[in-house]
Motif scaffolding. Structure first.
Motif, PDB file in Angstrom:
ATOM      1  N   GLY A   2      29.429  24.666  -0.549  1.00 37.72           N
ATOM      2  CA  GLY A   2      28.565  25.744  -0.100  1.00 37.72           C
ATOM      3  C   GLY A   2      27.102  25.440  -0.287  1.00 37.72           C
ATOM      4  O   GLY A   2      26.719  24.589  -1.091  1.00 37.72           O
ATOM      5  N   GLU A   3      26.281  26.123   0.481  1.00 37.48           N
ATOM      6  CA  GLU A   3      24.831  25.926   0.421  1.00 37.48           C
ATOM      7  C   GLU A   3      24.277  26.438  -0.898  1.00 37.48           C
ATOM      8  O   GLU A   3      24.667  27.484  -1.407  1.00 37.48           O
ATOM      9  N   VAL A   4      23.341  25.669  -1.450  1.00 38.09           N
ATOM     10  CA  VAL A   4      22.731  26.014  -2.735  1.00 38.09           C
ATOM     11  C   VAL A   4      21.231  26.175  -2.554  1.00 38.09           C
ATOM     12  O   VAL A   4      20.556  25.307  -1.980  1.00 38.09           O
ATOM     13  N   LYS A   5      20.714  27.294  -3.035  1.00 37.83           N
ATOM     14  CA  LYS A   5      19.275  27.545  -3.001  1.00 37.83           C
ATOM     15  C   LYS A   5      18.815  27.977  -4.390  1.00 37.83           C
ATOM     16  O   LYS A   5      19.562  28.630  -5.121  1.00 37.83           O
ATOM     17  N   LEU A   6      17.592  27.608  -4.721  1.00 39.68           N
ATOM     18  CA  LEU A   6      17.019  27.980  -6.015  1.00 39.68           C
ATOM     19  C   LEU A   6      15.692  28.675  -5.795  1.00 39.68           C
ATOM     20  O   LEU A   6      14.743  28.084  -5.272  1.00 39.68           O
ATOM     21  N   ILE A   7      15.641  29.950  -6.163  1.00 38.05           N
ATOM     22  CA  ILE A   7      14.381  30.701  -6.125  1.00 38.05           C
ATOM     23  C   ILE A   7      13.686  30.452  -7.456  1.00 38.05           C
ATOM     24  O   ILE A   7      14.234  30.770  -8.522  1.00 38.05           O
ATOM     25  N   ALA A   8      12.491  29.852  -7.407  1.00 33.71           N
ATOM     26  CA  ALA A   8      11.873  29.399  -8.647  1.00 33.71           C
ATOM     27  C   ALA A   8      10.368  29.220  -8.475  1.00 33.71           C
ATOM     28  O   ALA A   8       9.826  29.423  -7.387  1.00 33.71           O
ATOM     29  N   THR A   9       9.722  28.851  -9.569  1.00 31.28           N
ATOM     30  CA  THR A   9       8.320  28.438  -9.536  1.00 31.28           C
ATOM     31  C   THR A   9       8.207  27.092 -10.237  1.00 31.28           C
ATOM     32  O   THR A   9       8.986  26.789 -11.149  1.00 31.28           O
ATOM     33  N   THR A  10       7.250  26.289  -9.821  1.00 26.51           N
ATOM     34  CA  THR A  10       7.105  24.953 -10.393  1.00 26.51           C
ATOM     35  C   THR A  10       6.569  24.984 -11.819  1.00 26.51           C
ATOM     36  O   THR A  10       6.778  24.042 -12.575  1.00 26.51           O
ATOM     37  N   GLN A  11       5.871  26.061 -12.210  1.00 25.47           N
ATOM     38  CA  GLN A  11       5.311  26.126 -13.562  1.00 25.47           C
ATOM     39  C   GLN A  11       6.325  26.548 -14.618  1.00 25.47           C
ATOM     40  O   GLN A  11       6.122  26.316 -15.805  1.00 25.47           O
ATOM     41  N   SER A  12       7.405  27.166 -14.202  1.00 27.88           N
ATOM     42  CA  SER A  12       8.325  27.785 -15.143  1.00 27.88           C
ATOM     43  C   SER A  12       9.236  26.771 -15.828  1.00 27.88           C
ATOM     44  O   SER A  12       9.956  26.017 -15.175  1.00 27.88           O
ATOM     45  N   LEU A  13       9.227  26.784 -17.154  1.00 26.83           N
ATOM     46  CA  LEU A  13      10.129  25.921 -17.915  1.00 26.83           C
ATOM     47  C   LEU A  13      11.583  26.358 -17.736  1.00 26.83           C
ATOM     48  O   LEU A  13      12.506  25.541 -17.820  1.00 26.83           O
ATOM     49  N   PHE A  14      11.800  27.647 -17.483  1.00 30.75           N
ATOM     50  CA  PHE A  14      13.160  28.151 -17.263  1.00 30.75           C
ATOM     51  C   PHE A  14      13.722  27.658 -15.925  1.00 30.75           C
ATOM     52  O   PHE A  14      14.925  27.470 -15.785  1.00 30.75           O
ATOM     53  N   CYS A  15      12.835  27.465 -14.962  1.00 39.27           N
ATOM     54  CA  CYS A  15      13.269  26.965 -13.656  1.00 39.27           C
ATOM     55  C   CYS A  15      13.503  25.458 -13.685  1.00 39.27           C
ATOM     56  O   CYS A  15      14.417  24.954 -13.028  1.00 39.27           O
ATOM     57  N   ALA A  16      12.693  24.743 -14.449  1.00 35.98           N
ATOM     58  CA  ALA A  16      12.815  23.287 -14.510  1.00 35.98           C
ATOM     59  C   ALA A  16      14.192  22.871 -15.004  1.00 35.98           C
ATOM     60  O   ALA A  16      14.793  21.921 -14.487  1.00 35.98           O
ATOM     61  N   ARG A  17      14.722  23.602 -15.987  1.00 34.06           N
ATOM     62  CA  ARG A  17      16.034  23.223 -16.530  1.00 34.06           C
ATOM     63  C   ARG A  17      17.141  23.339 -15.487  1.00 34.06           C
ATOM     64  O   ARG A  17      18.120  22.587 -15.528  1.00 34.06           O
ATOM     65  N   ILE A  18      16.985  24.253 -14.533  1.00 31.09           N
ATOM     66  CA  ILE A  18      17.978  24.390 -13.474  1.00 31.09           C
ATOM     67  C   ILE A  18      17.878  23.213 -12.500  1.00 31.09           C
ATOM     68  O   ILE A  18      18.897  22.661 -12.057  1.00 31.09           O
ATOM     69  N   GLN A  19      16.669  22.815 -12.175  1.00 30.31           N
ATOM     70  CA  GLN A  19      16.491  21.653 -11.312  1.00 30.31           C
ATOM     71  C   GLN A  19      17.095  20.404 -11.953  1.00 30.31           C
ATOM     72  O   GLN A  19      17.759  19.607 -11.284  1.00 30.31           O
ATOM     73  N   TRP A  20      16.850  20.230 -13.253  1.00 26.40           N
ATOM     74  CA  TRP A  20      17.413  19.070 -13.953  1.00 26.40           C
ATOM     75  C   TRP A  20      18.940  19.075 -13.889  1.00 26.40           C
ATOM     76  O   TRP A  20      19.557  18.042 -13.662  1.00 26.40           O
ATOM     77  N   ALA A  21      19.528  20.249 -14.096  1.00 28.32           N
ATOM     78  CA  ALA A  21      20.988  20.347 -14.075  1.00 28.32           C
ATOM     79  C   ALA A  21      21.544  19.997 -12.693  1.00 28.32           C
ATOM     80  O   ALA A  21      22.526  19.249 -12.574  1.00 28.32           O
ATOM     81  N   LEU A  22      20.926  20.523 -11.653  1.00 31.46           N
ATOM     82  CA  LEU A  22      21.389  20.245 -10.301  1.00 31.46           C
ATOM     83  C   LEU A  22      21.265  18.759  -9.965  1.00 31.46           C
ATOM     84  O   LEU A  22      22.141  18.169  -9.333  1.00 31.46           O
ATOM     85  N   LYS A  23      20.180  18.140 -10.411  1.00 27.66           N
ATOM     86  CA  LYS A  23      19.987  16.712 -10.147  1.00 27.66           C
ATOM     87  C   LYS A  23      20.980  15.866 -10.951  1.00 27.66           C
ATOM     88  O   LYS A  23      21.496  14.863 -10.455  1.00 27.66           O
ATOM     89  N   LEU A  24      21.253  16.262 -12.187  1.00 27.40           N
ATOM     90  CA  LEU A  24      22.254  15.547 -12.985  1.00 27.40           C
ATOM     91  C   LEU A  24      23.628  15.592 -12.315  1.00 27.40           C
ATOM     92  O   LEU A  24      24.398  14.636 -12.387  1.00 27.40           O
ATOM     93  N   LYS A  25      23.911  16.713 -11.669  1.00 27.87           N
ATOM     94  CA  LYS A  25      25.197  16.887 -10.992  1.00 27.87           C
ATOM     95  C   LYS A  25      25.203  16.287  -9.580  1.00 27.87           C
ATOM     96  O   LYS A  25      26.250  16.220  -8.938  1.00 27.87           O
ATOM     97  N   GLY A  26      24.024  15.893  -9.110  1.00 38.31           N
ATOM     98  CA  GLY A  26      23.942  15.360  -7.762  1.00 38.31           C
ATOM     99  C   GLY A  26      24.112  16.409  -6.685  1.00 38.31           C
ATOM    100  O   GLY A  26      24.589  16.122  -5.582  1.00 38.31           O
ATOM    101  N   VAL A  27      23.718  17.645  -6.982  1.00 39.81           N
ATOM    102  CA  VAL A  27      23.877  18.757  -6.044  1.00 39.81           C
ATOM    103  C   VAL A  27      22.625  18.901  -5.177  1.00 39.81           C
ATOM    104  O   VAL A  27      21.507  19.029  -5.705  1.00 39.81           O
TER     105      VAL A  27
END
Length: 224
Positions: A2-27
């Motif tokens: 399924g399609e994955v979207k992330l509503i976030a801001t580049t400054q947010s440390l809380f958002c960065a951890r989600i990006q890292w997780a998705l990249k670790l998973k190759g999503v």
């Protein structure tokens, strides 16, 4: 999946951890930059309770709160697991993640945004919280062991975000001599390519925290 979207801001440390997780998973995912000063209908519809980022959109459903999102990602995409497999270790990882978000982050910010005697008290509390994290690294390269894990992503704000807060606040918390394990972990964490990919420009964070800390200090100055 399924399609994955992330509503976030580049400054947010809380958002960065989600990006890292998705990249670790190759999503593969779409990053939707949110303007928190003018919140979009998509954010308000996706997170009507708290109206804040990050929010993960997947299979027609929305998931708010970064710690919840991390666990959801780990359960949906099983490869490259984030949480430990052992139940007791998994529970402890969740405990320290909650501790980090409730004590370490706000303790550090509190120490950086205050001044004078109030800052000294806040600094003492922040140092105590960091000492607890230091102990979790004994005998390990990362909080997850030899590989990145759930808790590493949760505290991944320390190498960049904490340094920026310290600079703006005119205070030093993460002294190498006092916290050698956290300091070494920070160096290792920042050397990982996928981590670097999601780090915002330091100048942007400086501007962001300068405005935030100045605002809080001005409020404190107005109090009788």
């Amino acid at each position: 999946m399924g399609e994955v979207k992330l509503i976030a801001t580049t400054q947010s440390l809380f958002c960065a951890r989600i990006q890292w997780a998705l990249k670790l998973k190759g999503v593969e995912y779409e990053f939707i930059e949110e303007d928190l000063r003018n919140k979009s209908p998509l954010l308000l519809e996706s997170n009507p309770v708290y109206k804040k980022v990050p929010v993960l959109l997947h299979n027609g459903k929305s998931f708010p709160e970064s710690l919840i999102i991390l666990e959801y990602i780990d359960e949906v995409w099983k490869h490259n697991p984030l949480l430990p497999q052992d139940p007791s270790e998994r529970a402890l990882a969740r405990f320290w993640a909650k501790f980090s978000d409730e004590k370490v982050i706000f303790g550090a910010f509190g120490a950086c945004r205050t001044e004078g005697e109030q800052q000294e008290k806040a600094k003492e509390a922040a140092l105590e919280s960091l000492a607890f994290l230091e102990k979790q690294l004994e005998g390990k390269k990362f909080f997850g062991g030899e590989e990145l894990g759930y808790l590493d992503l949760v505290v991944g704000w320390i190498p960049l975000w904490l340094g920026v807060m310290e600079e703006i606040g005119g205070i030093k918390l993460l002294e190498e001599e006092r916290f050698p394990l956290l300091h070494e972990w920070s160096q290792n964490f920042h050397q990982i390519p996928l981590i670097k990919e999601c780090l915002p420009p330091r100048d942007n964070l400086l501007s962001y925290f300068q405005a935030s800390i100045s605002y809080h200090r001005s409020l404190a100055a107005k109090k009788p």
